[in-house]
Design an enzyme around this catalytic site. Sequence first.
Site, PDB file in Angstrom:
ATOM      1  N   LYS A  70       5.366  -0.940 -15.606  1.00  0.00           N
ATOM      2  CA  LYS A  70       3.993  -0.631 -15.178  1.00  0.00           C
ATOM      3  C   LYS A  70       3.418   0.594 -15.906  1.00  0.00           C
ATOM      4  CE  LYS A  70       4.074  -4.172 -12.567  1.00  0.00           C
ATOM      5  NZ  LYS A  70       4.550  -4.454 -11.234  1.00  0.00           N
TER       6      LYS A  70
HETATM    7  C1  LIG Z   1       5.054  -5.562 -10.160  1.00  0.00           C
HETATM    8  C2  LIG Z   1       4.191  -6.197  -9.152  1.00  0.00           C
HETATM    9  C3  LIG Z   1       4.492  -6.152  -7.783  1.00  0.00           C
HETATM   10  C4  LIG Z   1       5.778  -5.647  -7.253  1.00  0.00           C
HETATM   11  O1  LIG Z   1       6.050  -4.343  -7.601  1.00  0.00           O
HETATM   12  P1  LIG Z   1       7.480  -3.714  -7.334  1.00  0.00           P
HETATM   13  O2  LIG Z   1       7.213  -2.236  -7.414  1.00  0.00           O
HETATM   14  O3  LIG Z   1       8.388  -4.193  -8.424  1.00  0.00           O
HETATM   15  O4  LIG Z   1       7.923  -4.131  -5.992  1.00  0.00           O
HETATM   16  C5  LIG Z   1       3.573  -6.665  -6.887  1.00  0.00           C
HETATM   17  N1  LIG Z   1       2.425  -7.225  -7.301  1.00  0.00           N
HETATM   18  C6  LIG Z   1       2.116  -7.320  -8.605  1.00  0.00           C
HETATM   19  C7  LIG Z   1       0.816  -7.935  -9.010  1.00  0.00           C
HETATM   20  C8  LIG Z   1       3.003  -6.830  -9.571  1.00  0.00           C
HETATM   21  O5  LIG Z   1       2.709  -6.948 -10.864  1.00  0.00           O
END
Ligand SMILES: *Cc1c(COP(=O)(O)O)cnc(C)c1O
Length: 382
Positions: A184
């Site tokens: 991210k």
């Molecule tokens: C990455 C992601 C999540 C989950 O995030 P985590 O921190 O890995 O639990 C949820 N929604 C979207 C759209 C994502 O891209």
Amino acid sequence: MRDKFLVFGSPLIEKDEIKEVDAALRSGWIGTGPKVAKFEQMFREYIGSQYSIALSSCTAALHLSMIVAGIGHGDEVITTPLTFCATANAIIHAGAKPVFADVVRDTMNIDPNEIEKKITTKTKAIIPVHFAGRPCNMQAILELAKKYRLKVISDCAHAIETEYQNQKVGQLGDIATFSFYVTKNLVTGEGGMITTDNREYADKIKMYALHGMDKDAWKRYSDEGFKHYKVIFPGFKYNMTDLQAALGIHQLQKLERRYKRRQAIWDTYNYKLKDLPLQSPAPIQKNNRHALHLYTVLLDLQAVGADRDSVLNALIRENIGTGIHYIALHLHPYYRNTYHYKYGDFPNAEYISERTISLPLSAKLTDKDVEDVISAVKTVLL
Ligand SMILES: *Cc1c(COP(=O)(O)O)cnc(C)c1O
């Protein structure tokens, strides 16, 4: 062809982050402590929200959001099929049913007209996902929420920097959830955050994230005198640690600088790929800000004369790692079998699913990496 594989979404970790983690280790506070509190404060200042609670993941954030919003058995929550499975799974873990509404092809975001068609007496909330970092049509979504008395939980996993009509998207709706997973825009290894302006939600989320123990239980071994904790609710283990927050504090300070770097890569891709048989991301609307999390293109399959997975594998042979965001959720076995979704239910999400490919877009990429991606895409598509 480049000789080393370019990993998709590899994070940029620098010396100051490493130093801060080292300091956390030496301080002895490796659980939830002062660095988490500092990171939370910095984050809510960045978003402009009243409250912020750091958590172990965005998945945890979504799950707790469902619970504090009072969503449970027999309820329905509307979301996009073009998202990561965690969005739908959080709804299911709260005991409710995920109801998908199709997306708009250009923006790849949930279509408010489709949302309205799916609203029933059981509908309790909408989870808009700001796909790739592009804000959803929040005006329309908030109007629907008002009209039908629904909660809006905004999945901002891609959207820390996103603005909708000059306002951070994390300020809109009842609750916003963020992810700091390795790929991210801001990374803490694993991690997440909730922002909200609702005091009651914030207090509950903080408590539910740590076993449902009453306030400040994390201080129970400090020198302020021993305190007994009381369990108020059968909570979860969703707290963030100071080791994660140590990374977050520095990542947040660099967020805007790294955004600029991604902007440069984004512009280069737009310019250099424009004559290829693919559709680049739609232009960004005035007064909105795209968080530039994913650079997803749609392949012109007819012109290419191959399916998407062949292109993806050809790029891997060129040593370029890519991502697929996403295979629409309703096509996955669980949702298909459990909720009787089928191919044809969400034509726009399916259209995107079959053609989409995300090119590397990280501040870690060098100019040479970006050139390698472009030349590999040209080799494969031309
Ligand atoms: C990455 C992601 C999540 C989950 O995030 P985590 O921190 O890995 O639990 C949820 N929604 C979207 C759209 C994502 O891209």
